[in-house]
Design an enzyme around this catalytic site. Sequence first.
Site, PDB file in Angstrom:
ATOM      1  N   CYS A   2       0.856  -1.181   0.000  1.00 47.50           N
ATOM      2  CA  CYS A   2       0.000   0.000   0.000  1.00 47.50           C
ATOM      3  C   CYS A   2       0.895   1.234   0.000  1.00 47.50           C
ATOM      4  O   CYS A   2       2.083   1.156   0.286  1.00 47.50           O
ATOM      5  CB  CYS A   2      -0.872   0.005   1.240  1.00 47.50           C
ATOM      6  SG  CYS A   2      -1.816  -1.517   1.430  1.00 47.50           S
ATOM      7  N   ARG A  27       1.771   1.295  -5.977  1.00 43.86           N
ATOM      8  CA  ARG A  27       1.966   0.404  -4.829  1.00 43.86           C
ATOM      9  C   ARG A  27       0.709  -0.415  -4.527  1.00 43.86           C
ATOM     10  O   ARG A  27       0.735  -1.307  -3.681  1.00 43.86           O
ATOM     11  CB  ARG A  27       2.344   1.214  -3.591  1.00 43.86           C
ATOM     12  CG  ARG A  27       3.612   2.019  -3.757  1.00 43.86           C
ATOM     13  CD  ARG A  27       3.933   2.738  -2.475  1.00 43.86           C
ATOM     14  NE  ARG A  27       4.368   1.807  -1.463  1.00 43.86           N
ATOM     15  CZ  ARG A  27       5.635   1.460  -1.238  1.00 43.86           C
ATOM     16  NH1 ARG A  27       6.586   2.003  -1.955  1.00 43.86           N
ATOM     17  NH2 ARG A  27       5.939   0.595  -0.309  1.00 43.86           N
ATOM     18  N   TRP A  75      -3.593  -2.059  -1.430  1.00 40.51           N
ATOM     19  CA  TRP A  75      -3.519  -3.356  -2.095  1.00 40.51           C
ATOM     20  C   TRP A  75      -4.058  -4.337  -1.061  1.00 40.51           C
ATOM     21  O   TRP A  75      -3.428  -4.598  -0.044  1.00 40.51           O
ATOM     22  CB  TRP A  75      -2.075  -3.692  -2.472  1.00 40.51           C
ATOM     23  CG  TRP A  75      -1.960  -4.903  -3.349  1.00 40.51           C
ATOM     24  CD1 TRP A  75      -2.077  -4.936  -4.701  1.00 40.51           C
ATOM     25  CD2 TRP A  75      -1.708  -6.252  -2.942  1.00 40.51           C
ATOM     26  NE1 TRP A  75      -1.927  -6.220  -5.162  1.00 40.51           N
ATOM     27  CE2 TRP A  75      -1.696  -7.052  -4.107  1.00 40.51           C
ATOM     28  CE3 TRP A  75      -1.506  -6.870  -1.705  1.00 40.51           C
ATOM     29  CZ2 TRP A  75      -1.479  -8.415  -4.081  1.00 40.51           C
ATOM     30  CZ3 TRP A  75      -1.291  -8.240  -1.671  1.00 40.51           C
ATOM     31  CH2 TRP A  75      -1.276  -8.994  -2.859  1.00 40.51           C
ATOM     32  N   ASN A 101       0.564   0.687   6.010  1.00 49.81           N
ATOM     33  CA  ASN A 101       1.125  -0.205   4.996  1.00 49.81           C
ATOM     34  C   ASN A 101       1.816  -1.340   5.735  1.00 49.81           C
ATOM     35  O   ASN A 101       2.625  -1.089   6.625  1.00 49.81           O
ATOM     36  CB  ASN A 101       2.133   0.557   4.126  1.00 49.81           C
ATOM     37  CG  ASN A 101       2.870  -0.358   3.166  1.00 49.81           C
ATOM     38  OD1 ASN A 101       2.380  -1.427   2.817  1.00 49.81           O
ATOM     39  ND2 ASN A 101       4.055   0.066   2.736  1.00 49.81           N
ATOM     40  N   GLY A 102       1.478  -2.584   5.394  1.00 53.65           N
ATOM     41  CA  GLY A 102       2.087  -3.734   6.058  1.00 53.65           C
ATOM     42  C   GLY A 102       1.011  -4.687   6.539  1.00 53.65           C
ATOM     43  O   GLY A 102      -0.136  -4.617   6.098  1.00 53.65           O
ATOM     44  N   GLU A 481      11.862 -14.101 -18.363  1.00 53.85           N
ATOM     45  CA  GLU A 481      11.445 -12.714 -18.156  1.00 53.85           C
ATOM     46  C   GLU A 481      10.503 -12.252 -19.271  1.00 53.85           C
ATOM     47  O   GLU A 481       9.525 -11.539 -19.015  1.00 53.85           O
ATOM     48  CB  GLU A 481      12.695 -11.819 -18.066  1.00 53.85           C
ATOM     49  CG  GLU A 481      12.424 -10.331 -17.916  1.00 53.85           C
ATOM     50  CD  GLU A 481      11.679  -9.944 -16.643  1.00 53.85           C
ATOM     51  OE1 GLU A 481      11.441 -10.808 -15.779  1.00 53.85           O
ATOM     52  OE2 GLU A 481      11.309  -8.765 -16.538  1.00 53.85           O
ATOM     53  N   LYS A 485       6.788 -10.855 -18.509  1.00 59.66           N
ATOM     54  CA  LYS A 485       6.333  -9.517 -18.945  1.00 59.66           C
ATOM     55  C   LYS A 485       5.009  -9.632 -19.683  1.00 59.66           C
ATOM     56  O   LYS A 485       4.081  -8.866 -19.441  1.00 59.66           O
ATOM     57  CB  LYS A 485       7.348  -8.868 -19.906  1.00 59.66           C
ATOM     58  CG  LYS A 485       8.556  -8.228 -19.337  1.00 59.66           C
ATOM     59  CD  LYS A 485       8.353  -6.912 -18.649  1.00 59.66           C
ATOM     60  CE  LYS A 485       8.050  -7.064 -17.208  1.00 59.66           C
ATOM     61  NZ  LYS A 485       8.997  -7.386 -16.226  1.00 59.66           N
ATOM     62  N   GLU A 488       2.072 -10.629 -17.268  1.00 58.29           N
ATOM     63  CA  GLU A 488       1.679  -9.678 -16.225  1.00 58.29           C
ATOM     64  C   GLU A 488       0.923  -8.486 -16.770  1.00 58.29           C
ATOM     65  O   GLU A 488       0.003  -7.999 -16.125  1.00 58.29           O
ATOM     66  CB  GLU A 488       2.824  -9.297 -15.275  1.00 58.29           C
ATOM     67  CG  GLU A 488       3.964  -8.524 -15.818  1.00 58.29           C
ATOM     68  CD  GLU A 488       5.098  -8.278 -14.799  1.00 58.29           C
ATOM     69  OE1 GLU A 488       4.868  -8.261 -13.586  1.00 58.29           O
ATOM     70  OE2 GLU A 488       6.232  -8.075 -15.250  1.00 58.29           O
ATOM     71  N   HIS A 504       9.537 -33.135 -23.239  1.00 61.05           N
ATOM     72  CA  HIS A 504       9.204 -33.910 -22.040  1.00 61.05           C
ATOM     73  C   HIS A 504       7.828 -33.534 -21.496  1.00 61.05           C
ATOM     74  O   HIS A 504       7.574 -33.660 -20.303  1.00 61.05           O
ATOM     75  CB  HIS A 504      10.293 -33.722 -20.983  1.00 61.05           C
ATOM     76  CG  HIS A 504      11.624 -34.213 -21.444  1.00 61.05           C
ATOM     77  ND1 HIS A 504      11.886 -35.544 -21.678  1.00 61.05           N
ATOM     78  CD2 HIS A 504      12.759 -33.547 -21.782  1.00 61.05           C
ATOM     79  CE1 HIS A 504      13.134 -35.685 -22.103  1.00 61.05           C
ATOM     80  NE2 HIS A 504      13.683 -34.474 -22.193  1.00 61.05           N
ATOM     81  N   LYS A 603       3.621  -2.914  -7.334  1.00 54.51           N
ATOM     82  CA  LYS A 603       5.047  -2.876  -7.657  1.00 54.51           C
ATOM     83  C   LYS A 603       5.916  -3.292  -6.478  1.00 54.51           C
ATOM     84  O   LYS A 603       6.882  -4.018  -6.644  1.00 54.51           O
ATOM     85  CB  LYS A 603       5.435  -1.465  -8.096  1.00 54.51           C
ATOM     86  CG  LYS A 603       6.861  -1.426  -8.580  1.00 54.51           C
ATOM     87  CD  LYS A 603       7.089  -0.341  -9.556  1.00 54.51           C
ATOM     88  CE  LYS A 603       8.447  -0.483 -10.193  1.00 54.51           C
ATOM     89  NZ  LYS A 603       8.481  -1.584 -11.157  1.00 54.51           N
TER      90      LYS A 603
HETATM   91  C1  G6P Z   1       6.836  -7.266  -7.963  1.00 57.43           C
HETATM   92  C2  G6P Z   1       7.031  -6.465  -9.228  1.00 57.43           C
HETATM   93  C3  G6P Z   1       8.064  -7.148 -10.116  1.00 57.43           C
HETATM   94  C4  G6P Z   1       9.369  -7.309  -9.351  1.00 57.43           C
HETATM   95  C5  G6P Z   1       9.156  -8.073  -8.041  1.00 57.43           C
HETATM   96  C6  G6P Z   1      10.378  -7.992  -7.157  1.00 57.43           C
HETATM   97  O1  G6P Z   1       6.222  -8.476  -8.235  1.00 57.43           O
HETATM   98  O2  G6P Z   1       5.811  -6.336  -9.925  1.00 57.43           O
HETATM   99  O3  G6P Z   1       8.287  -6.357 -11.267  1.00 57.43           O
HETATM  100  O4  G6P Z   1      10.288  -7.993 -10.140  1.00 57.43           O
HETATM  101  O5  G6P Z   1       8.075  -7.484  -7.294  1.00 57.43           O
HETATM  102  O6  G6P Z   1      10.544  -6.649  -6.779  1.00 57.43           O
HETATM  103  P1  G6P Z   1      11.886  -5.986  -6.341  1.00 57.43           P
HETATM  104  O7  G6P Z   1      11.510  -4.575  -5.997  1.00 57.43           O
HETATM  105  O8  G6P Z   1      12.361  -6.761  -5.139  1.00 57.43           O
HETATM  106  O9  G6P Z   1      12.844  -6.067  -7.471  1.00 57.43           O
END
Ligand code: G6P
Length: 608
Positions: A2, A27, A75, A101-102, A481, A485, A488, A504, A603
């Site tokens: 949050c 956030r 969130w 937040n937390g 990755e 991407k 997501e 397999h 994020k």
């Molecule tokens: C979230 C973000 C990702 C990120 C991951 C780890 O899931 O959406 O994009 O890779 O957290 O975040 P960090 O800040 O530890 O790199």
Amino acid sequence: MCGIVGFVGESQASPILLDGLERLEYRGYDSAGIAVINDGVMQVEKTVERIKSLIDETQNGATVKGNIGIGHTRWATHGAPSHANAHPHLSGNGKIAIVHNGIIENYLDLKNELIAEGVKFVSETDTEVVAHLLQKYYKGDMLDAVKNAAKRLEGSYALAIINTDTPDTLYAVRHFSPLIVGLGKDGNYVGSDVAAIIKHTKDVVYIDDGEIAVLTKDGAKFYDGDGNQIEKPVSVVDWSINAAEKGGYDHFMLKEIMEEPEALRKTIEPRIKNGEVYFEGLKLTKEKVKNIKRIVITACGSAYHTGIVAKYMFEEILRIPVEVDLASEFRYRNPIVNSEDLVIIISQSGETADTLAALKEAKARGAHVLSIVNVVGSSIAKASDDVIYTWAGPEIAVATTKGYTTQLAVLYLFGIYAATLKESCDKALIDELISELSTLNKKIEKILENKEEIARLSKKFCTDDSVFFIGRNIDFAVSLEGSLKLKEISYIHSEAYASGELKHGTISLIEPGRLVVALNCYEALSEKIYSNIKEVTARGAQVMATAFEGNEEIKKYADEIFYLPRIHPLLCAAVEIIPLQLFAYYMALNKGCDIDKPRNLAKSVTVE
Ligand code: G6P
């Protein structure tokens, strides 16, 4: 996850809070709210829509008067996104408002205790207990109440608090969740991160675990958990508001992709001196680097994927074992780590709860912890033995792009640095890698000039509902990755497979028309990937491939090819990911998705 913001000063608080919340929306964006005190009366406004609707409903704050207030973007963890569960939460007498937040882990015990004392709860959140606890402990001294309530809380929290009995003072306290104080000319601020307040001030104080901040319009005072006043250093943020705005782009994600060359230049250039890699102020001694026997990398999400790229590169040039582990697994599996190991922690935000917990686990077992972090002053940066910052600037889009490539850049630099000290590979290779690394930003600029080609390819494939990414070695690491991407932000199902593994099981999912993205920059294994491409095209798949310029052979196998400027294969991930980031972006754009704020995601993941 949050976002919290608070202000006390000369100006009207609500427009400042709403602007701060918009900047923190990445956030979490399940609901939002503000609480402001005006003439001793608390006014609370909430929405279960995006912050924009709170702005509209309050006429950009005009209908919420007062010079002190707090705000929150949520969130959801405890309780669905609803009006009742949206923050701010009030004490039973309505005098105290809080944003959090937390996660308060012992909230059920506290809730039962408070219910037994006659308190009525109106939400399903863990947070509400804190508002009631504050009322319980408030006996005329709010600092005392904050201190005593905080002592009862287990879990993680950053809290901003106002009380109509102390209408000129804003309180904030933290434990395992990020919190900063901003010192401005016309007032003072609290926020989850710099983005919330950078418009108003660059002078910030990073609050540490257990500390309490007490803000008035004239200044801020800081206290330890026992209420003793402490001095805190003021830091000056070295980026400006422009870095946290879209600057003419439709989305932060595209802006941040376009910023990758510059972010890489800033991350790499200062660390190469006289043809050698150089890190300023590392506590990790050269002697220790020479003697490292094993490296353990741990991280989450895309940061974890950079660790997998590093494993391939490090093992090649360092000739020592490298283990890569998801932080959420590492922390709970009794990991075998000791003082002989170097543990590398990777995190853009520096606040990811699992990553932070993994760091603490590694430290407790005696390992030297080196972290690669983007956000200065973040919890992970502070808790590590050494930090190498990625100089990517603020990353706002939930899907990381420049965060990922700059993490790769630091890993490349560190790998080369360690290989030089360990003399574990040819000097000629080290020189080549260093010289190639210096060209990375220019090569990415060239790819970005050709982004319309990716837009075209995405139009061709945007109706696909399932995509496979395949590759070998570093190409496989990149495919993880690329696939993440895509799913997501475009919500298209996708999977990444080491292409040798296809037969397999996964190959049963290949049917006529299925898109397979075949990565082919790690040319030592080209023949192998050509065979895998043939296996899927024989079953009707369409293949879009990446390849280095000059690779004519691939034309025999793939339907579409995106050519990339040549770079040493050990560094290929940083160029090869760019078209995949763009592909995900344009696929999501074609589908009309909310690119910067994909559903259910946030994020900065500060809960486990
Ligand atoms: C979230 C973000 C990702 C990120 C991951 C780890 O899931 O959406 O994009 O890779 O957290 O975040 P960090 O800040 O530890 O790199």
